[in-house]
Design a protein around this motif. Sequence first.
Motif, PDB file in Angstrom:
ATOM      1  N   ARG A  59       0.811  -1.222   0.000  1.00 32.43           N
ATOM      2  CA  ARG A  59       0.000   0.000   0.000  1.00 32.43           C
ATOM      3  C   ARG A  59       0.843   1.270   0.000  1.00 32.43           C
ATOM      4  NH1 ARG A  59      -3.933  -1.075   4.985  1.00 32.43           N
ATOM      5  NH2 ARG A  59      -1.954  -1.834   5.805  1.00 32.43           N
ATOM      6  N   ASN A  60       1.922   1.272   0.773  1.00 30.77           N
ATOM      7  CA  ASN A  60       2.733   2.485   0.908  1.00 30.77           C
ATOM      8  C   ASN A  60       4.120   2.233   0.325  1.00 30.77           C
ATOM      9  OD1 ASN A  60       0.634   3.726   2.377  1.00 30.77           O
ATOM     10  ND2 ASN A  60       1.367   2.798   4.279  1.00 30.77           N
ATOM     11  N   ILE A  61       4.463   2.957  -0.734  1.00 28.93           N
ATOM     12  CA  ILE A  61       5.766   2.793  -1.394  1.00 28.93           C
ATOM     13  C   ILE A  61       6.416   4.164  -1.509  1.00 28.93           C
ATOM     14  CG2 ILE A  61       6.992   1.932  -3.420  1.00 28.93           C
ATOM     15  CD1 ILE A  61       4.450   0.239  -4.009  1.00 28.93           C
ATOM     16  N   PHE A  62       7.671   4.259  -1.072  1.00 29.21           N
ATOM     17  CA  PHE A  62       8.386   5.529  -1.050  1.00 29.21           C
ATOM     18  C   PHE A  62       9.726   5.351  -1.770  1.00 29.21           C
ATOM     19  CE2 PHE A  62       5.797   4.946   2.683  1.00 29.21           C
ATOM     20  CZ  PHE A  62       5.074   6.122   2.776  1.00 29.21           C
ATOM     21  N   ILE A  63      10.112   6.352  -2.564  1.00 29.78           N
ATOM     22  CA  ILE A  63      11.425   6.347  -3.200  1.00 29.78           C
ATOM     23  C   ILE A  63      12.303   7.371  -2.490  1.00 29.78           C
ATOM     24  CG2 ILE A  63      12.753   6.689  -5.314  1.00 29.78           C
ATOM     25  CD1 ILE A  63      10.282   5.952  -6.908  1.00 29.78           C
ATOM     26  N   THR A  64      13.464   6.919  -1.998  1.00 32.07           N
ATOM     27  CA  THR A  64      14.440   7.803  -1.368  1.00 32.07           C
ATOM     28  C   THR A  64      15.667   7.855  -2.262  1.00 32.07           C
ATOM     29  OG1 THR A  64      13.682   7.265   0.869  1.00 32.07           O
ATOM     30  CG2 THR A  64      15.901   8.197   0.656  1.00 32.07           C
ATOM     31  N   TYR A  65      16.060   9.064  -2.648  1.00 34.21           N
ATOM     32  CA  TYR A  65      17.196   9.217  -3.553  1.00 34.21           C
ATOM     33  C   TYR A  65      18.474   9.480  -2.765  1.00 34.21           C
ATOM     34  CZ  TYR A  65      13.522   9.647  -7.035  1.00 34.21           C
ATOM     35  OH  TYR A  65      12.426   9.412  -7.828  1.00 34.21           O
ATOM     36  N   THR A  66      19.589   8.992  -3.295  1.00 33.65           N
ATOM     37  CA  THR A  66      20.886   9.170  -2.642  1.00 33.65           C
ATOM     38  C   THR A  66      21.716  10.277  -3.284  1.00 33.65           C
ATOM     39  OG1 THR A  66      21.813   7.422  -4.055  1.00 33.65           O
ATOM     40  CG2 THR A  66      20.965   6.760  -1.900  1.00 33.65           C
ATOM     41  N   ASN A  67      21.159  10.948  -4.278  1.00 26.49           N
ATOM     42  CA  ASN A  67      21.801  12.098  -4.916  1.00 26.49           C
ATOM     43  C   ASN A  67      20.692  12.961  -5.526  1.00 26.49           C
ATOM     44  OD1 ASN A  67      21.022  10.588  -7.140  1.00 26.49           O
ATOM     45  ND2 ASN A  67      23.086  10.344  -7.971  1.00 26.49           N
ATOM     46  N   GLY A  68      21.051  13.921  -6.340  1.00 25.15           N
ATOM     47  CA  GLY A  68      20.036  14.712  -7.028  1.00 25.15           C
ATOM     48  C   GLY A  68      19.117  15.457  -6.067  1.00 25.15           C
ATOM     49  N   ILE A  69      17.845  15.052  -6.018  1.00 22.63           N
ATOM     50  CA  ILE A  69      16.839  15.712  -5.189  1.00 22.63           C
ATOM     51  C   ILE A  69      17.265  15.748  -3.732  1.00 22.63           C
ATOM     52  CG2 ILE A  69      14.484  15.486  -4.301  1.00 22.63           C
ATOM     53  CD1 ILE A  69      13.682  14.419  -7.048  1.00 22.63           C
ATOM     54  N   MET A  70      17.877  14.661  -3.246  1.00 26.84           N
ATOM     55  CA  MET A  70      18.338  14.629  -1.860  1.00 26.84           C
ATOM     56  C   MET A  70      19.283  15.791  -1.571  1.00 26.84           C
ATOM     57  SD  MET A  70      20.943  11.992   0.041  1.00 26.84           S
ATOM     58  CE  MET A  70      22.317  12.832  -0.761  1.00 26.84           C
ATOM     59  N   CYS A  71      20.233  16.034  -2.472  1.00 23.77           N
ATOM     60  CA  CYS A  71      21.217  17.096  -2.267  1.00 23.77           C
ATOM     61  C   CYS A  71      20.537  18.459  -2.212  1.00 23.77           C
ATOM     62  CB  CYS A  71      22.256  17.086  -3.392  1.00 23.77           C
ATOM     63  SG  CYS A  71      23.218  15.568  -3.443  1.00 23.77           S
ATOM     64  N   GLU A  72      19.569  18.673  -3.097  1.00 25.14           N
ATOM     65  CA  GLU A  72      18.842  19.947  -3.094  1.00 25.14           C
ATOM     66  C   GLU A  72      18.144  20.167  -1.762  1.00 25.14           C
ATOM     67  OE1 GLU A  72      16.187  19.985  -6.406  1.00 25.14           O
ATOM     68  OE2 GLU A  72      17.747  19.512  -7.869  1.00 25.14           O
ATOM     69  N   GLU A  73      17.503  19.133  -1.241  1.00 20.36           N
ATOM     70  CA  GLU A  73      16.763  19.258   0.015  1.00 20.36           C
ATOM     71  C   GLU A  73      17.707  19.494   1.196  1.00 20.36           C
ATOM     72  OE1 GLU A  73      14.332  15.782   0.293  1.00 20.36           O
ATOM     73  OE2 GLU A  73      12.928  16.477  -1.237  1.00 20.36           O
ATOM     74  N   ILE A  74      18.844  18.794   1.224  1.00 28.53           N
ATOM     75  CA  ILE A  74      19.803  19.010   2.313  1.00 28.53           C
ATOM     76  C   ILE A  74      20.358  20.436   2.261  1.00 28.53           C
ATOM     77  CG2 ILE A  74      22.041  18.330   3.265  1.00 28.53           C
ATOM     78  CD1 ILE A  74      21.453  15.486   2.369  1.00 28.53           C
ATOM     79  N   ASN A  75      20.659  20.910   1.060  1.00 26.98           N
ATOM     80  CA  ASN A  75      21.242  22.250   0.923  1.00 26.98           C
ATOM     81  C   ASN A  75      20.264  23.355   1.291  1.00 26.98           C
ATOM     82  OD1 ASN A  75      23.895  21.579   0.169  1.00 26.98           O
ATOM     83  ND2 ASN A  75      23.269  21.189  -1.943  1.00 26.98           N
ATOM     84  N   ASN A  76      18.984  23.037   1.360  1.00 25.64           N
ATOM     85  CA  ASN A  76      17.991  24.002   1.848  1.00 25.64           C
ATOM     86  C   ASN A  76      17.970  24.062   3.376  1.00 25.64           C
ATOM     87  OD1 ASN A  76      17.094  24.863  -0.664  1.00 25.64           O
ATOM     88  ND2 ASN A  76      15.577  23.222  -0.828  1.00 25.64           N
ATOM     89  N   GLY A  77      18.770  23.202   4.010  1.00 28.19           N
ATOM     90  CA  GLY A  77      18.858  23.176   5.470  1.00 28.19           C
ATOM     91  C   GLY A  77      18.996  21.757   5.963  1.00 28.19           C
ATOM     92  N   TYR A  78      20.221  21.388   6.370  1.00 31.39           N
ATOM     93  CA  TYR A  78      20.477  19.991   6.733  1.00 31.39           C
ATOM     94  C   TYR A  78      19.662  19.566   7.943  1.00 31.39           C
ATOM     95  CZ  TYR A  78      23.167  20.428  11.045  1.00 31.39           C
ATOM     96  OH  TYR A  78      23.529  20.631  12.346  1.00 31.39           O
ATOM     97  N   ARG A  79      19.446  20.515   8.897  1.00 33.55           N
ATOM     98  CA  ARG A  79      18.758  20.136  10.126  1.00 33.55           C
ATOM     99  C   ARG A  79      17.305  19.760   9.860  1.00 33.55           C
ATOM    100  NH1 ARG A  79      20.446  17.734  14.343  1.00 33.55           N
ATOM    101  NH2 ARG A  79      18.587  16.496  14.011  1.00 33.55           N
ATOM    102  N   LYS A  80      16.652  20.539   9.032  1.00 31.26           N
ATOM    103  CA  LYS A  80      15.260  20.220   8.696  1.00 31.26           C
ATOM    104  C   LYS A  80      15.184  18.894   7.954  1.00 31.26           C
ATOM    105  CE  LYS A  80      11.110  21.881   6.343  1.00 31.26           C
ATOM    106  NZ  LYS A  80      10.838  20.541   5.772  1.00 31.26           N
ATOM    107  N   TYR A  81      16.130  18.680   7.004  1.00 30.19           N
ATOM    108  CA  TYR A  81      16.116  17.434   6.243  1.00 30.19           C
ATOM    109  C   TYR A  81      16.344  16.237   7.172  1.00 30.19           C
ATOM    110  CZ  TYR A  81      17.281  13.837   2.827  1.00 30.19           C
ATOM    111  OH  TYR A  81      17.298  12.681   2.095  1.00 30.19           O
ATOM    112  N   LEU A  82      17.298  16.365   8.110  1.00 32.73           N
ATOM    113  CA  LEU A  82      17.589  15.266   9.025  1.00 32.73           C
ATOM    114  C   LEU A  82      16.399  15.005   9.952  1.00 32.73           C
ATOM    115  CD1 LEU A  82      19.521  13.175  10.136  1.00 32.73           C
ATOM    116  CD2 LEU A  82      20.559  14.939  11.565  1.00 32.73           C
ATOM    117  N   ASP A  83      15.784  16.049  10.468  1.00 28.69           N
ATOM    118  CA  ASP A  83      14.610  15.866  11.326  1.00 28.69           C
ATOM    119  C   ASP A  83      13.474  15.195  10.563  1.00 28.69           C
ATOM    120  OD1 ASP A  83      15.887  16.990  13.483  1.00 28.69           O
ATOM    121  OD2 ASP A  83      15.014  18.995  13.214  1.00 28.69           O
TER     122      ASP A  83
END
Length: 367
Positions: A59-83
Amino acid sequence: MLITPSEDSILNREKRLALRVVSEYYDFSSTKSVEILCSYENNDFAKILMELLVKSGVRNIFITYTNGIMCEEINNGYRKYLDDRISFYKERISEEFIRITILSPFPLPVVITDEISEYQKHLSELSFLNDYLIESPRIMIVKPNQLWARKLGLTLEELWDKVDSFYDSLDSYDSIKEKLNNYQINKIHFKSDEGTDCIFELTPNFKWIGKKISWNGHTFQANAPSLEIFTAPKKFSGEGKIVFTKPLCYHGKIINDMEIQLHNGKVIDNKNLDSIISLDSNLSYIGEVALCPYKEGFYYSTILDENSGCHIALGNAYPYGIENKNLINQCPYHIDLVFGSDSLAVDGIKEDGSVIPIMRDGKLCTL
């Protein structure tokens, strides 16, 4: 958009691999939640896999990327991304999720910014996730990509042929594994013309593990492809020398010409492995010994390389088939190193001192 015959062939191979994952490597029929972990270049394959998982009832399927979109989200603020990641994984764990990791050597690189560097420094906050994954079904699969093929001097179709030869290998390893378990050996001795001569003591009442793993009420194939038979030795038991016969590709860096000297299970001397062993104190101990027939070739892929020869792993020991987990090594890292060759001999030693020939000339014996 026109699809060329070559592109059509690659698409069919991807669909075949995805079908294998869903139909052979785990029974997803009662699974609520799946995470697909991959580099962004494998997005199309991840979506093929997602479609099959939906048809299987997930029912629930999630894709987690190890580059690309992930990097953009971390660069917007690592603390928010980690939380957000901490919250995400706690919710997934409550759903008893299964992780499928898609491995393709040479993904597009991650540029280490200040935000990404800070994120990496705080990854210990996700240690609860690693604890969960060790105790739960998980699947890691190898999938060819264009950059990897180019690195090997092959076309993408030629690389698929080589990878498929691992996936399609027919073997009698399950029967060999059961015979080995019936012998109840308590030591294993590796010796080769390259200079390997090392003995490990194994844990009481252990079981050799093969392609499929039965653990905590689940049966799954953790690595695909998988041709190894493995166990975890006693942490303080290794004695002797191991000369590695294939390079190590670790985080894009190639390390050649490696050796270790063991005493009481600890690496007391090494050649060209300081940069690895210095990462954690328990990387000086062995977490795995594995049997696998030797074949030539180096693929820049740990799963393929470890499936082409006997190997050990520095660091963490997987607890599968182990009665007393206090006897084996625990570590955040698990780094496989191949010492198999066409001269390698392997003997099992029983408690009464009798010897069981397991491998000769790099090949499994008829037990």
